[in-house]
Design a protein around this motif. Structure first.
Motif, PDB file in Angstrom:
ATOM      1  N   GLN A  43       1.028  -1.257   0.058  1.00 34.32           N
ATOM      2  CA  GLN A  43       0.310   0.146   0.236  1.00 34.32           C
ATOM      3  C   GLN A  43       0.935   0.760  -0.074  1.00 34.32           C
ATOM      4  N   HIS A  44       2.197   1.150   0.577  1.00 34.22           N
ATOM      5  CA  HIS A  44       3.153   2.274   0.265  1.00 34.22           C
ATOM      6  C   HIS A  44       4.992   2.022   0.872  1.00 34.22           C
ATOM      7  N   CYS A  45       5.699   2.378   0.104  1.00 28.99           N
ATOM      8  CA  CYS A  45       7.107   1.951  -0.316  1.00 28.99           C
ATOM      9  C   CYS A  45       6.896   3.315  -0.103  1.00 28.99           C
ATOM     10  N   GLU A  46       8.354   3.169   1.083  1.00 27.44           N
ATOM     11  CA  GLU A  46       9.428   4.614   1.312  1.00 27.44           C
ATOM     12  C   GLU A  46      10.312   3.815   0.755  1.00 27.44           C
ATOM     13  N   SER A  47      11.530   4.891   0.043  1.00 26.55           N
ATOM     14  CA  SER A  47      12.646   3.969  -1.035  1.00 26.55           C
ATOM     15  C   SER A  47      13.931   4.993  -1.237  1.00 26.55           C
ATOM     16  N   GLY A  48      14.293   5.190  -0.147  1.00 27.67           N
ATOM     17  CA  GLY A  48      15.901   6.159  -0.928  1.00 27.67           C
ATOM     18  C   GLY A  48      16.763   6.209   0.024  1.00 27.67           C
ATOM     19  N   PRO A  49      17.890   6.396  -0.105  1.00 28.58           N
ATOM     20  CA  PRO A  49      20.148   6.453   0.607  1.00 28.58           C
ATOM     21  C   PRO A  49      19.609   6.301   1.992  1.00 28.58           C
ATOM     22  N   LEU A  50      19.221   7.860   2.766  1.00 29.87           N
ATOM     23  CA  LEU A  50      18.409   8.414   3.380  1.00 29.87           C
ATOM     24  C   LEU A  50      17.499   7.537   4.394  1.00 29.87           C
ATOM     25  N   VAL A  51      15.914   6.838   4.113  1.00 33.01           N
ATOM     26  CA  VAL A  51      15.581   6.435   4.450  1.00 33.01           C
ATOM     27  C   VAL A  51      15.543   5.490   5.489  1.00 33.01           C
ATOM     28  N   ARG A  52      14.782   5.399   6.895  1.00 32.82           N
ATOM     29  CA  ARG A  52      14.648   5.307   7.682  1.00 32.82           C
ATOM     30  C   ARG A  52      12.952   4.203   8.182  1.00 32.82           C
ATOM     31  N   SER A  53      12.944   3.678   9.311  1.00 30.19           N
ATOM     32  CA  SER A  53      12.083   2.520   9.755  1.00 30.19           C
ATOM     33  C   SER A  53      10.942   3.541   9.639  1.00 30.19           C
ATOM     34  N   SER A  54      11.203   4.816  10.281  1.00 25.59           N
ATOM     35  CA  SER A  54       9.864   6.116  10.502  1.00 25.59           C
ATOM     36  C   SER A  54      10.195   7.078  10.017  1.00 25.59           C
ATOM     37  N   TYR A  55      10.669   7.261   8.421  1.00 28.18           N
ATOM     38  CA  TYR A  55      10.551   8.140   7.727  1.00 28.18           C
ATOM     39  C   TYR A  55       9.031   7.911   6.526  1.00 28.18           C
ATOM     40  N   HIS A  56       8.786   9.804   7.069  1.00 29.37           N
ATOM     41  CA  HIS A  56       7.814   9.626   7.167  1.00 29.37           C
ATOM     42  C   HIS A  56       6.563   9.291   7.290  1.00 29.37           C
ATOM     43  N   ALA A  57       6.671   8.813   8.643  1.00 32.84           N
ATOM     44  CA  ALA A  57       5.453   7.714   9.630  1.00 32.84           C
ATOM     45  C   ALA A  57       3.999   7.615   9.186  1.00 32.84           C
ATOM     46  N   ASP A  58       4.282   9.454   9.959  1.00 32.48           N
ATOM     47  CA  ASP A  58       2.594  10.647   9.165  1.00 32.48           C
ATOM     48  C   ASP A  58       1.949   9.992   8.296  1.00 32.48           C
ATOM     49  N   GLU A  59       2.462   9.868   7.139  1.00 29.90           N
ATOM     50  CA  GLU A  59       1.292   9.094   5.879  1.00 29.90           C
ATOM     51  C   GLU A  59       1.003   8.351   5.701  1.00 29.90           C
ATOM     52  N   GLN A  60       1.892   7.334   6.902  1.00 33.72           N
ATOM     53  CA  GLN A  60       1.487   5.934   6.575  1.00 33.72           C
ATOM     54  C   GLN A  60       0.433   5.549   7.523  1.00 33.72           C
ATOM     55  N   VAL A  61      -0.162   5.599   7.966  1.00 37.54           N
ATOM     56  CA  VAL A  61      -1.464   5.612   9.648  1.00 37.54           C
ATOM     57  C   VAL A  61      -3.245   5.447   8.395  1.00 37.54           C
ATOM     58  N   ASN A  62      -3.368   4.407   8.703  1.00 39.87           N
ATOM     59  CA  ASN A  62      -4.933   4.019   7.553  1.00 39.87           C
ATOM     60  C   ASN A  62      -5.800   5.372   7.975  1.00 39.87           C
ATOM     61  N   GLN A  63      -6.799   5.192   6.654  1.00 42.52           N
ATOM     62  CA  GLN A  63      -7.619   6.165   6.809  1.00 42.52           C
ATOM     63  C   GLN A  63      -8.422   6.990   8.331  1.00 42.52           C
ATOM     64  N   ALA A  64      -9.212   5.688   8.996  1.00 39.23           N
ATOM     65  CA  ALA A  64      -9.803   6.172  10.262  1.00 39.23           C
ATOM     66  C   ALA A  64      -8.865   6.716  10.852  1.00 39.23           C
ATOM     67  N   ALA A  65      -7.663   6.577  11.016  1.00 36.40           N
ATOM     68  CA  ALA A  65      -6.735   6.857  11.877  1.00 36.40           C
ATOM     69  C   ALA A  65      -6.501   9.005  11.878  1.00 36.40           C
ATOM     70  N   ALA A  66      -6.006   8.631  10.340  1.00 33.56           N
ATOM     71  CA  ALA A  66      -5.778   9.816   9.688  1.00 33.56           C
ATOM     72  C   ALA A  66      -7.023  10.680  10.487  1.00 33.56           C
ATOM     73  N   GLN A  67      -7.854  10.085   9.793  1.00 34.74           N
ATOM     74  CA  GLN A  67      -9.457  11.225  10.504  1.00 34.74           C
ATOM     75  C   GLN A  67      -9.791  11.706  11.573  1.00 34.74           C
ATOM     76  N   ARG A  68      -9.254  11.230  12.646  1.00 39.48           N
ATOM     77  CA  ARG A  68      -9.248  11.054  13.983  1.00 39.48           C
ATOM     78  C   ARG A  68      -8.274  12.384  14.296  1.00 39.48           C
ATOM     79  N   ARG A  69      -7.133  12.748  13.160  1.00 35.92           N
ATOM     80  CA  ARG A  69      -6.127  13.237  14.235  1.00 35.92           C
ATOM     81  C   ARG A  69      -6.055  14.497  13.075  1.00 35.92           C
ATOM     82  N   ILE A  70      -6.876  14.771  12.239  1.00 32.20           N
ATOM     83  CA  ILE A  70      -7.475  15.706  11.782  1.00 32.20           C
ATOM     84  C   ILE A  70      -8.719  16.629  12.322  1.00 32.20           C
ATOM     85  N   LYS A  71      -9.570  15.720  12.847  1.00 32.09           N
ATOM     86  CA  LYS A  71     -10.421  15.883  13.347  1.00 32.09           C
ATOM     87  C   LYS A  71     -10.279  16.871  14.819  1.00 32.09           C
TER      88      LYS A  71
END
Length: 324
Positions: A277-305
């Motif tokens: 569903q999602h892939c971060e790939s790059g020389p400086l990418v680490r396990s938590s890189y851009h982790a805020d973008e990877q939650v499912n839609q329900a969690a993202a909507q809870r955060r926005i609300k």
């Protein structure tokens, strides 16, 4: 996996120089220094610092994400790629979950990753403290999404269930490398046990996104990387991150090859085509890189609300974007 702009394999005595694409800008601005001071005042550890992550300035200052390392700063394992110190850990600190939650609140984080040193000295691998930390963060920061990144907890199903009962938004556990290299790279961990752990999460919480990461540059082949992708997908993993292994000290494993950015882009395309569903790939990418973008839609909507309500109540401006 050869690329005309890439760095060739090294011989046994040669130490490769880092290519230009691995240079990063140090940005110790006011926001970063304040957060660092807060961490010290709360006697907290972050894997961002302990593992010498190259993205710490971006994550702390710009993206409002951080990775807390709980259960102390001493690991019971001695993986040959990792900068975290190894030895006999201290006793558990049951006040740590509240201190982490307080710091998340003070930092104004919108996404937090909770990881830990491996604690093979504990019967549950630290699962109870993990769970208490997730609950404490959510109680004080209802709009913050939470990712957990535990060890394999020696494959204990009950320990995993204890952690998952706290309902994290993402479950992350890294296989770190391909099957053939696991024994050389990871201490006391097995490739199959990590895959089984990830699969069990889906049995407990089918809607929770699962995630795993590998490092490249340790001597793996392209075919082995692709097989690792297939293995992760076969065990229900939704998200994959791929980054370049960087040698923390001369005592750690050598870098066998530096991959070119174009090669990382190719690996990302392959991963997405295969079904991640999602892939971060790059020389400086680490396990938590851009982790805020990877939650499912329900969690993202809870955060926005929540953050919208917080903005209206406090009269503060909050950035709702997830794709900065």
């Amino acid at each position: 996996m050869n690329h005309l702009g890439g760095t060739a394999m090294k011989n046994k005595t040669e130490i490769l120089r880092k290519p230009k694409w691995l240079t990063t800008n140090i940005n110790t601005n006011k926001s970063y220094t304040q957060l660092k001071k807060l961490m010290r005042s709360k006697n907290l550890h972050t894997v961002c610092e302990e593992a010498k992550c190259p993205n710490i300035y971006e994550c702390w200052s710009e993206r409002k994400t951080a990775t807390f390392m709980i259960l102390g700063d001493t690991c019971t394992r001695g993986c040959r790629f990792c900068a975290v110190k190894t030895g006999l850990p201290n006793e558990l600190d049951w006040n740590e979950p509240e201190r982490v939650a307080d710091s998340v609140q003070l930092m104004g984080l919108r996404h937090v990753v909770v990881t830990a040193v491996a604690r093979d000295d504990l019967n549950d691998g630290g699962a109870q403290v993990f769970a208490e930390t997730v609950r404490a963060i959510r109680k004080k920061n209802p709009g913050c999404t939470i990712e957990v990144l535990p060890s394999d907890m020696k494959g204990d199903y009950e320990s995993l269930k204890t952690l998952m009962d706290s309902k994290p938004d993402i479950f992350n556990h890294n296989i770190e490398t391909v099957r053939r290299l696991t024994k050389r790279v990871r201490a006391r961990a097995t490739y199959d046990r990590s895959l089984q752990l990830l699969q069990r999460v889906k049995l407990i919480a089918p809607q929770t996104p699962t995630k795993s990461s590998i490092m490249v540059g340790l001597g793996e082949t392209k075919e082995e990387i692709i097989q690792a992708m297939d293995d992760l997908l076969a065990h229900g993993v939704d998200i994959m991150t791929i980054g370049q292994y960087l040698q923390p000290t001369r005592k750690h494993l050598n870098v066998e090859r530096y991959y070119h950015p174009d090669e990382f882009e190719e690996l990302k395309e392959i991963a997405l085509q295969k079904g991640f569903q999602h892939c971060e790939s790059g020389p400086l990418v680490r396990s938590s890189y851009h982790a805020d973008e990877q939650v499912n839609q329900a969690a993202a909507q809870r955060r926005i609300k929540y953050m919208k309500g917080y903005e209206q109540q406090e009269g503060k401006e909050v950035d709702f974007s997830f794709n900065k």
